[in-house]
Design an enzyme around this catalytic site. Structure first.
Site, PDB file in Angstrom:
ATOM      1  N   GLY A  46      89.345  63.174  41.204  1.00  0.00           N
ATOM      2  CA  GLY A  46      89.206  64.432  40.483  1.00  0.00           C
ATOM      3  C   GLY A  46      90.459  64.723  39.689  1.00  0.00           C
ATOM      4  N   GLN A  51      96.582  69.651  35.161  1.00  0.00           N
ATOM      5  CA  GLN A  51      97.303  68.453  35.596  1.00  0.00           C
ATOM      6  C   GLN A  51      97.697  67.565  34.417  1.00  0.00           C
ATOM      7  OE1 GLN A  51      94.241  67.613  38.876  1.00  0.00           O
ATOM      8  NE2 GLN A  51      96.150  66.734  39.687  1.00  0.00           N
ATOM      9  N   CYS A  89      96.912  64.213  46.069  1.00  0.00           N
ATOM     10  CA  CYS A  89      96.776  64.807  44.741  1.00  0.00           C
ATOM     11  C   CYS A  89      97.563  63.968  43.746  1.00  0.00           C
ATOM     12  CB  CYS A  89      97.299  66.241  44.761  1.00  0.00           C
ATOM     13  SG  CYS A  89      97.220  67.083  43.177  1.00  0.00           S
ATOM     14  N   LEU A  90      96.965  63.738  42.579  1.00  0.00           N
ATOM     15  CA  LEU A  90      97.669  62.964  41.552  1.00  0.00           C
ATOM     16  C   LEU A  90      98.939  63.667  41.081  1.00  0.00           C
ATOM     17  CD1 LEU A  90      94.610  61.723  39.462  1.00  0.00           C
ATOM     18  CD2 LEU A  90      95.891  60.486  41.225  1.00  0.00           C
ATOM     19  N   HIS A 131      89.337  71.418  45.830  1.00  0.00           N
ATOM     20  CA  HIS A 131      90.687  71.000  45.449  1.00  0.00           C
ATOM     21  C   HIS A 131      90.916  71.233  43.953  1.00  0.00           C
ATOM     22  CE1 HIS A 131      94.204  68.095  45.741  1.00  0.00           C
ATOM     23  NE2 HIS A 131      93.979  68.131  44.436  1.00  0.00           N
ATOM     24  N   GLU A 132      89.967  70.785  43.123  1.00  0.00           N
ATOM     25  CA  GLU A 132      90.146  70.905  41.675  1.00  0.00           C
ATOM     26  C   GLU A 132      90.034  72.352  41.212  1.00  0.00           C
ATOM     27  OE1 GLU A 132      91.498  68.455  40.319  1.00  0.00           O
ATOM     28  OE2 GLU A 132      91.000  67.000  41.863  1.00  0.00           O
ATOM     29  N   HIS A 135      93.271  74.106  41.535  1.00  0.00           N
ATOM     30  CA  HIS A 135      94.209  73.842  40.430  1.00  0.00           C
ATOM     31  C   HIS A 135      94.051  74.861  39.309  1.00  0.00           C
ATOM     32  CE1 HIS A 135      96.428  70.199  41.308  1.00  0.00           C
ATOM     33  NE2 HIS A 135      95.325  69.575  41.700  1.00  0.00           N
TER      34      HIS A 135
END
Length: 165
Positions: A46, A51, A89-90, A131-132, A135
């Site tokens: 995701g 991000q 997480c990226l 999670h997304e 953000h």
């Protein structure tokens, strides 16, 4: 299409609330394509627009269930149950932590035609949606970690351990 730079923890944009998308422009379409390409390049499941430095309410998800999900202006309508597991997480490279999330999520969002739809997810998809969507509010999973963040071995580390080149 292009791979964009993923912003990492400490970058103030990750802590800002995103603005709604009002219309789909060629720039938004290009952004979504770039987000998928960037996510796949980084081996993620995701990615949210902040991000990659864009404060818009856009999320892309691919949990390898045969679907690519684009959520524009997502709004979580319902959650049920719970699941506790390791999450990364990226934007927090090389780390993971234990997080409890709902096991079921229903979200309403718009697609790239600005048609409204609802998506229901369980397990990994539910975790990814939550999670997304976090953000988009400026929240990171590190705020929800139970215990400490731990270092994650990279693919290079596994190759060295196994003697594979």
């Amino acid at each position: 299409m292009a791979i964009r730079k993923i912003r990492v923890i400490g970058d103030e944009i990750l802590r800002k609330k995103c603005k709604p998308v009002k219309e789909i422009s060629p720039r938004i379409e290009d952004l979504v394509e770039d987000m998928f390409e960037t996510m796949y390049d980084a081996n993620g499941v995701g990615l949210a627009a902040p991000q990659v430095g864009v404060l818009k309410r856009i999320v892309v998800i691919d949990v390898e269930d045969g679907n690519q999900y684009v959520l524009i202006n997502p709004e979580i309508l319902e959650t049920r149950g719970s699941q506790t597991g390791s999450e990364g997480c990226l934007s927090v490279p090389g780390k993971s932590g234990i997080v409890t999330r709902p096991d079921y999520v229903k979200v309403r969002a718009y697609d790239l035609s600005m048609d409204v739809f609802e998506l229901e997810g369980e397990g990994l998809l539910a975790r990814a949606i939550c999670h997304e969507c976090d953000h988009l509010e400026g929240d990171l999973y590190v705020d929800k970690v139970e215990g400490e963040l731990v270092d994650v071995a990279s693919e290079e580390d596994f190759e060295e351990i196994e003697g594979v080149e």
